[in-house]
Design a protein around this motif. Structure first.
Motif, PDB file in Angstrom:
ATOM      1  N   MET A  37      11.079  27.297 -13.313  1.00  0.00           N
ATOM      2  CA  MET A  37      12.422  27.051 -13.206  1.00  0.00           C
ATOM      3  C   MET A  37      12.457  25.603 -12.527  1.00  0.00           C
ATOM      4  N   PRO A  38      13.111  24.618 -13.365  1.00  0.00           N
ATOM      5  CA  PRO A  38      13.216  23.226 -12.671  1.00  0.00           C
ATOM      6  C   PRO A  38      14.007  23.288 -11.458  1.00  0.00           C
ATOM      7  N   HIS A  39      13.742  22.117 -10.768  1.00  0.00           N
ATOM      8  CA  HIS A  39      14.297  22.017  -9.359  1.00  0.00           C
ATOM      9  C   HIS A  39      15.807  21.433  -9.666  1.00  0.00           C
ATOM     10  N   PRO A  40      16.695  21.784  -8.951  1.00  0.00           N
ATOM     11  CA  PRO A  40      18.173  21.405  -9.231  1.00  0.00           C
ATOM     12  C   PRO A  40      18.466  19.676  -9.148  1.00  0.00           C
ATOM     13  N   VAL A  41      18.059  19.298  -8.268  1.00  0.00           N
ATOM     14  CA  VAL A  41      18.101  17.627  -7.944  1.00  0.00           C
ATOM     15  C   VAL A  41      16.656  17.242  -8.340  1.00  0.00           C
ATOM     16  N   GLN A  42      16.564  16.153  -9.330  1.00  0.00           N
ATOM     17  CA  GLN A  42      15.368  15.800  -9.713  1.00  0.00           C
ATOM     18  C   GLN A  42      15.170  14.102 -10.004  1.00  0.00           C
ATOM     19  N   LEU A  43      14.240  13.608  -9.533  1.00  0.00           N
ATOM     20  CA  LEU A  43      14.025  12.158  -9.411  1.00  0.00           C
ATOM     21  C   LEU A  43      13.362  11.938 -10.934  1.00  0.00           C
ATOM     22  N   ILE A  44      14.002  10.929 -11.645  1.00  0.00           N
ATOM     23  CA  ILE A  44      13.338  10.792 -13.128  1.00  0.00           C
ATOM     24  C   ILE A  44      13.017   9.541 -12.820  1.00  0.00           C
ATOM     25  N   GLN A  45      11.791   9.155 -13.532  1.00  0.00           N
ATOM     26  CA  GLN A  45      10.849   7.920 -13.553  1.00  0.00           C
ATOM     27  C   GLN A  45      10.756   7.588 -14.937  1.00  0.00           C
ATOM     28  N   PRO A  46      11.661   7.033 -15.580  1.00  0.00           N
ATOM     29  CA  PRO A  46      11.453   6.537 -17.102  1.00  0.00           C
ATOM     30  C   PRO A  46      10.256   5.496 -17.175  1.00  0.00           C
ATOM     31  N   ARG A  47       9.565   5.813 -18.283  1.00  0.00           N
ATOM     32  CA  ARG A  47       8.459   4.909 -18.532  1.00  0.00           C
ATOM     33  C   ARG A  47       8.941   3.631 -19.110  1.00  0.00           C
ATOM     34  N   ARG A  48       8.405   2.374 -18.687  1.00  0.00           N
ATOM     35  CA  ARG A  48       8.586   1.205 -19.155  1.00  0.00           C
ATOM     36  C   ARG A  48       7.568   0.600 -19.940  1.00  0.00           C
ATOM     37  N   PHE A  49       7.890   0.203 -21.030  1.00  0.00           N
ATOM     38  CA  PHE A  49       6.907  -0.576 -22.126  1.00  0.00           C
ATOM     39  C   PHE A  49       6.898  -1.984 -22.144  1.00  0.00           C
ATOM     40  N   GLY A  50       5.945  -2.688 -21.499  1.00  0.00           N
ATOM     41  CA  GLY A  50       6.284  -4.088 -21.278  1.00  0.00           C
ATOM     42  C   GLY A  50       5.131  -4.796 -22.194  1.00  0.00           C
ATOM     43  N   ASP A  51       5.738  -6.140 -22.468  1.00  0.00           N
ATOM     44  CA  ASP A  51       4.976  -7.018 -22.952  1.00  0.00           C
ATOM     45  C   ASP A  51       5.352  -8.490 -22.598  1.00  0.00           C
ATOM     46  N   SER A  52       4.942  -9.542 -23.128  1.00  0.00           N
ATOM     47  CA  SER A  52       5.335 -10.660 -22.752  1.00  0.00           C
ATOM     48  C   SER A  52       6.754 -11.131 -22.688  1.00  0.00           C
ATOM     49  N   ARG A  53       7.629 -10.480 -23.325  1.00  0.00           N
ATOM     50  CA  ARG A  53       9.099 -10.750 -23.359  1.00  0.00           C
ATOM     51  C   ARG A  53       9.741 -10.109 -22.146  1.00  0.00           C
ATOM     52  N   GLY A  54       9.072  -9.094 -21.726  1.00  0.00           N
ATOM     53  CA  GLY A  54       9.763  -8.253 -20.652  1.00  0.00           C
ATOM     54  C   GLY A  54       9.382  -6.703 -20.818  1.00  0.00           C
ATOM     55  N   TRP A  55      10.408  -5.909 -20.652  1.00  0.00           N
ATOM     56  CA  TRP A  55      10.041  -4.382 -20.895  1.00  0.00           C
ATOM     57  C   TRP A  55      11.203  -3.731 -21.553  1.00  0.00           C
ATOM     58  N   PHE A  56      10.977  -2.679 -22.098  1.00  0.00           N
ATOM     59  CA  PHE A  56      12.064  -1.600 -22.835  1.00  0.00           C
ATOM     60  C   PHE A  56      11.637  -0.387 -21.947  1.00  0.00           C
ATOM     61  N   THR A  57      12.773   0.444 -21.671  1.00  0.00           N
ATOM     62  CA  THR A  57      12.807   1.899 -21.218  1.00  0.00           C
ATOM     63  C   THR A  57      13.952   2.553 -21.590  1.00  0.00           C
ATOM     64  N   GLU A  58      13.679   3.954 -21.987  1.00  0.00           N
ATOM     65  CA  GLU A  58      14.672   4.699 -22.645  1.00  0.00           C
ATOM     66  C   GLU A  58      15.154   5.712 -21.247  1.00  0.00           C
ATOM     67  N   VAL A  59      16.549   5.171 -20.770  1.00  0.00           N
ATOM     68  CA  VAL A  59      16.941   5.745 -19.554  1.00  0.00           C
ATOM     69  C   VAL A  59      17.663   7.270 -19.837  1.00  0.00           C
ATOM     70  N   TYR A  60      18.147   7.539 -21.060  1.00  0.00           N
ATOM     71  CA  TYR A  60      18.603   8.807 -21.301  1.00  0.00           C
ATOM     72  C   TYR A  60      18.386   9.427 -22.801  1.00  0.00           C
ATOM     73  N   SER A  61      17.812  10.488 -22.893  1.00  0.00           N
ATOM     74  CA  SER A  61      17.750  11.238 -24.230  1.00  0.00           C
ATOM     75  C   SER A  61      18.039  12.496 -24.196  1.00  0.00           C
ATOM     76  N   LYS A  62      18.799  13.033 -24.795  1.00  0.00           N
ATOM     77  CA  LYS A  62      19.155  14.521 -24.510  1.00  0.00           C
ATOM     78  C   LYS A  62      18.013  15.231 -24.971  1.00  0.00           C
ATOM     79  N   PRO A  63      17.131  15.136 -25.913  1.00  0.00           N
ATOM     80  CA  PRO A  63      16.090  16.128 -26.143  1.00  0.00           C
ATOM     81  C   PRO A  63      14.927  15.804 -24.824  1.00  0.00           C
ATOM     82  N   ALA A  64      14.834  14.962 -24.563  1.00  0.00           N
ATOM     83  CA  ALA A  64      13.745  14.459 -23.422  1.00  0.00           C
ATOM     84  C   ALA A  64      14.422  15.246 -22.181  1.00  0.00           C
ATOM     85  N   PHE A  65      15.675  15.166 -21.960  1.00  0.00           N
ATOM     86  CA  PHE A  65      16.111  15.604 -20.635  1.00  0.00           C
ATOM     87  C   PHE A  65      16.045  17.106 -20.595  1.00  0.00           C
TER      88      PHE A  65
END
Length: 189
Positions: free
Chosen positions: A1-29
């Motif tokens: 059973m998941p904890h009620p309050v959760q710290l979410i640490q989205p993965r960042r994908f970086g390259d020479s331009r900077g980074w991209f991250t997905e901050v919310y996805s209904k299926p992932a959450f």
């Protein structure tokens, strides 16, 4: 059973331009046990360091799940258990959220939420599972000694508060309408 309050640490994908991250996805959450539907996004700017907002919540039937992130600067974000019958009632957890670390805090219905800014000019965004409802708006004092939040401010520092937050009631004077769901508050990972 998941904890009620959760710290979410989205993965960042970086390259020479900077980074991209997905901050919310209904299926992932959903894989984290977070299946609420967010219907409102809020965005705040707090100019002075040590601006404190909270501790806020909305009561049923207009309770709000929240997904909070800091997109500029850094904050210390807190959730307090308000669920009647919970073995962790009145206890809190907190985490630093910053533009640099990209972390987010999921705070479900039944918890008060607040944060203090750790830098000047902090911007915070958060998703909510219901719209603002003034008749359901509630709060608890940020400095309630029975809760005992260890706000990361230098000794003797008075935070910037709204007039509303300066006079919120103590937890002892709050008759909680929130019910315990069997998931005790746990330390954040």
């Amino acid at each position: 059973m998941p904890h009620p309050v959760q710290l979410i640490q989205p993965r960042r994908f970086g390259d020479s331009r900077g980074w991209f991250t997905e901050v919310y996805s209904k299926p992932a959450f959903a894989t984290l046990g977070i299946d609420c539907c967010f219907i409102q996004d809020n965005h705040s700017l707090s100019v002075p360091k040590y601006t404190l907002r909270g501790l806020h919540f909305q009561t049923p039937p207009r309770g709000q799940d929240k997904l909070v992130r800091c997109i500029r600067g850094a904050i210390f974000d807190v959730a307090v258990d308000l669920r009647k019958g919970s073995p962790t009632y009145g206890q809190w957890v907190g985490a630093e959220l910053s533009a640099e670390n990209g972390h987010q805090l999921f705070i479900p219905i039944g918890f008060a939420h607040g944060f203090v800014t750790l830098q000047d000019n902090c911007e915070v965004t958060y998703k909510c599972s219901d719209t603002y409802a003034p008749d359901s708006d509630g709060g608890v004092r940020w400095d309630d000694p029975s809760v005992g939040i260890d706000w990361p401010m230098p000794a003797g520092t008075a935070p910037e508060l709204s007039a509303k937050d300066a006079v919120q009631p103590l937890l002892a004077n709050f008759d909680s309408p929130f019910l315990y769901d069997g998931r005790p508050l746990a330390p954040l990972a």
